[in-house]
Write a protein that holds these residues in place. Structure first.
Motif, PDB file in Angstrom:
ATOM      1  N   ARG A   8      -5.935   0.395  10.812  1.00  0.00           N
ATOM      2  CA  ARG A   8      -5.239   1.621  10.432  1.00  0.00           C
ATOM      3  C   ARG A   8      -3.823   1.318   9.945  1.00  0.00           C
ATOM      4  NH1 ARG A   8      -8.099   4.358  15.458  1.00  0.00           N
ATOM      5  NH2 ARG A   8      -9.400   5.941  14.422  1.00  0.00           N
ATOM      6  N   ILE A   9      -3.126   0.442  10.677  1.00  0.00           N
ATOM      7  CA  ILE A   9      -1.772   0.067  10.249  1.00  0.00           C
ATOM      8  C   ILE A   9      -1.825  -0.667   8.917  1.00  0.00           C
ATOM      9  CG2 ILE A   9       0.224  -1.388  10.798  1.00  0.00           C
ATOM     10  CD1 ILE A   9      -0.260  -0.750  13.760  1.00  0.00           C
ATOM     11  N   ASP A  11      -3.970  -0.429   6.566  1.00  0.00           N
ATOM     12  CA  ASP A  11      -4.275   0.505   5.479  1.00  0.00           C
ATOM     13  C   ASP A  11      -3.034   1.261   5.000  1.00  0.00           C
ATOM     14  OD1 ASP A  11      -6.923  -0.190   5.417  1.00  0.00           O
ATOM     15  OD2 ASP A  11      -7.625   1.523   6.602  1.00  0.00           O
ATOM     16  N   CYS A  12      -1.986   1.264   5.822  1.00  0.00           N
ATOM     17  CA  CYS A  12      -0.737   1.951   5.453  1.00  0.00           C
ATOM     18  C   CYS A  12       0.238   1.039   4.713  1.00  0.00           C
ATOM     19  CB  CYS A  12      -0.046   2.503   6.702  1.00  0.00           C
ATOM     20  SG  CYS A  12      -0.970   3.803   7.546  1.00  0.00           S
ATOM     21  N   TRP A 183      -1.876   4.292  17.984  1.00  0.00           N
ATOM     22  CA  TRP A 183      -1.988   4.793  16.615  1.00  0.00           C
ATOM     23  C   TRP A 183      -1.535   6.253  16.517  1.00  0.00           C
ATOM     24  CZ3 TRP A 183      -1.884   4.119  11.704  1.00  0.00           C
ATOM     25  CH2 TRP A 183      -2.310   5.140  10.855  1.00  0.00           C
ATOM     26  N   ARG A 187       1.594   7.584  14.182  1.00  0.00           N
ATOM     27  CA  ARG A 187       1.281   8.468  13.060  1.00  0.00           C
ATOM     28  C   ARG A 187       2.026   9.797  13.186  1.00  0.00           C
ATOM     29  NH1 ARG A 187       0.179   8.052   8.092  1.00  0.00           N
ATOM     30  NH2 ARG A 187       1.967   9.438   8.129  1.00  0.00           N
ATOM     31  N   THR A 196       9.449   7.605   5.286  1.00  0.00           N
ATOM     32  CA  THR A 196       8.778   7.352   4.016  1.00  0.00           C
ATOM     33  C   THR A 196       8.996   5.895   3.627  1.00  0.00           C
ATOM     34  OG1 THR A 196      10.662   7.801   2.553  1.00  0.00           O
ATOM     35  CG2 THR A 196       9.357   9.709   3.279  1.00  0.00           C
ATOM     36  N   ILE A 222       3.768   1.982   9.356  1.00  0.00           N
ATOM     37  CA  ILE A 222       2.858   3.064   8.996  1.00  0.00           C
ATOM     38  C   ILE A 222       3.371   3.834   7.777  1.00  0.00           C
ATOM     39  CG2 ILE A 222       1.900   5.278   9.805  1.00  0.00           C
ATOM     40  CD1 ILE A 222       1.749   4.019  12.620  1.00  0.00           C
ATOM     41  N   SER A 223       4.686   3.840   7.581  1.00  0.00           N
ATOM     42  CA  SER A 223       5.259   4.541   6.436  1.00  0.00           C
ATOM     43  C   SER A 223       5.532   3.622   5.249  1.00  0.00           C
ATOM     44  CB  SER A 223       6.566   5.229   6.849  1.00  0.00           C
ATOM     45  OG  SER A 223       7.516   4.278   7.286  1.00  0.00           O
ATOM     46  N   GLY A 224       5.316   2.308   5.428  1.00  0.00           N
ATOM     47  CA  GLY A 224       5.594   1.363   4.353  1.00  0.00           C
ATOM     48  C   GLY A 224       7.079   1.131   4.138  1.00  0.00           C
TER      49      GLY A 224
END
Length: 503
Positions: A8-9, A11-12, A183, A187, A196, A222-224
């Protein structure tokens, strides 16, 4: 769909993996590609050492990009990450190793011999090293490993980490954090705090702690976003980095230290959008002084090792001092009396919480786990609180005499037990008293038994030899007897009143 916390992480991560994830004080930059590839190498190395899904990996290392990548490697391989405070001493480490039974241990190079002594005759594949520069035997083992290690799928309720928190009886408890616990909280906080990909987080927290690892690093990844990754809080380094940052997370001590110099001002933080404070109560004078100096209202939130964050003042909206805000969108909080009856708004009781962030229980302590949960799934935090009519939570006290010093939780019983074992000591009481820098400082009040002469340094040095430095009493006072109520219980409130203002 098969997934995991790591997947999940991952994928972000931004589409362009060459984006900088970490910038260090020497100007080095580490990209999201580095995080992806090194997590693969570490995962493959741990797998090669025999670590399999669900096995524990204990890590006591200095903060570095490599240490973060090692964490990602653990969860990539489906392993259970066990971070240990670098201040923990041999006696404390022996307990954690015995209790958690890690398959692999990674430690600072100078700790290797000590750690090997601890694990002697235990089923540990090996003790490996990682230094502050990211070098060590675990990195050597990872160097030749592939960069495409397939992430191990995990169920939402599979464990991702065990976090030890000191117990009121002196026996630390391992809070079991699941894949979904970590997670869901990350999130939710990304959305709540407006993270962001354009953000840069100034990271000066340790990463052996929920705040620095699961809150700060997860929010960034998670936000890149990017992070300015400082080894620790150093005022000069923070001042130098602030103009390039947009968000900072810290304990109140950080903000007190920043306010100590005139170089911390509104111009310096003109690029900042958010300062977050937690892990210890924020004093009203700090809140007011911070706003007067910078124009920013510190955002105070509330959490625990056992659940990450549970409440937060709003990103947009009123941030009210003396409160930690309302519950997170996916978390429920309530205040109950001793019998578990829910109290109306404005009444004081014990704070309870329920949500996907709340831990699965204490490692190998099923009875303790049952004691800490209501039948309907609410976790009994032990903190004394009220919820006002707006839904804002006010923490008004702490149960069980918890001391919070510099953001670290300290349970007096653990220290009292060791002081009471000393020759010449009849009994002791450990309390927290106000401290301008740490929030609270540990103070010991000792009743000698008269068999030998004791000095304050004797007590402090004894605890220092056994425990992390943040647990060592800053002052020791000797008395003839401790104040007790009619039931014989030591009245620590009287001790706090008497010794709280002594220099």
């Amino acid at each position: 769909m098969t997934t995991s916390l790591f997947m999940r992480i991952r994928d972000c991560f931004p589409a362009d993996l060459n984006k900088t994830l970490l910038e260090t004080t020497d100007g080095s930059r580490f990209t999201y590609r580095d995080a992806d590839e090194w997590s693969s190498r570490y995962a493959a190395a741990l797998h090669g050492l025999g670590a399999r899904k669900g096995d524990r990996v204990a890590v006591q290392t200095d903060k570095s990009p490599a240490a973060l990548f090692l964490y990602l490697g653990c969860i990539r391989a489906g392993l259970v990450y066990l971070p240990l405070n670098t201040a923990y001493q041999t006696q404390e480490l022996s307990y954690f190793v015995e209790d958690a039974a890690p398959v692999v241990i990674v430690c600072q190079p100078q700790r290797k011999a000590d750690m090997e002594g601890i694990v002697k005759e235990k089923s540990v594949s090996g003790v490996f090293t990682l230094d502050e520069d990211g070098q060590g035997t675990i990195t050597q083992a990872a160097l030749e490993q592939p960069v495409d290690f397939a992430p191990v799928p995990c169920a939402d309720d599979d464990l991702a980490a065990i976090l030890y928190t000191s117990g009121t009886t002196g026996k630390p408890k391992g809070a079991m954090m699941t894949q979904m616990n970590l997670w869901s909280n990350g999130r939710t906080l990304v959305d709540l705090w407006g993270f962001t990909a354009s953000d840069t987080l100034l990271h000066a927290l340790p990463i052996f702690h929920t705040h620095g690892l699961f809150i700060a690093c997860h929010c960034a990844m998670i936000s890149g976003a990017g992070m300015i990754f400082l080894p620790k809080f150093d005022r000069e380094q923070v001042i130098a980095a602030l103009p390039r940052a947009t968000v900072m997370m810290g304990v109140p001590t950080f903000y007190v230290r920043l306010l100590a110099g005139d170089d911390f001002n509104a111009d310096l933080v003109s690029n900042m959008r958010l300062f977050i404070s937690g892990s210890a109560p924020l004093l009203p004078e700090t809140f007011a002084a911070f706003h007067a100096r910078t124009g920013h209202y510190l955002l105070e939130r509330y959490g625990m090792t056992e659940m990450g964050m549970a409440t937060s003042n709003p990103l947009t909206g009123e941030r009210i001092i003396h409160t930690v805000g309302p519950a997170l969108p996916d978390v429920e909080v309530r205040v109950c009396d001793d019998q578990g009856q829910v109290l109306p708004a404005g009444e004081v009781g014990v704070l309870e919480a329920r949500g996907p962030n709340v831990f699965a229980g204490y490692w190998k302590m099923p009875e303790k786990t049952r004691e800490e949960f209501r039948d309907d799934g609410f976790f009994i935090t032990g903190d004394i609180a009220l919820i006002d009519k707006k839904g804002y939570v006010h923490i008004v006290g702490r149960a069980k005499d918890l001391v919070i010093s510099g953001g670290f939780n300290i349970y007096p019983k653990e220290i009292e037990t060791e002081i009471d074992k000393m020759a010449g000591v009849l009994e002791s009481a450990v309390i927290g008293v106000p401290h301008p820098d740490f929030g609270e400082a540990v103070v010991a009040i000792v009743v000698p038994d008269g068999t030998q002469t004791l000095l304050p340094d004797d007590v402090m040095n004894h605890i220092k030899s056994l425990m992390a430095n943040f647990k060592v009493p800053k002052k020791v006072f000797f008395v003839d007897e401790l104040p007790r109520n009619a039931m014989g219980k030591v009245q620590k409130n009287i001790l706090r009143d008497e010794y709280g203002t002594r220099n």
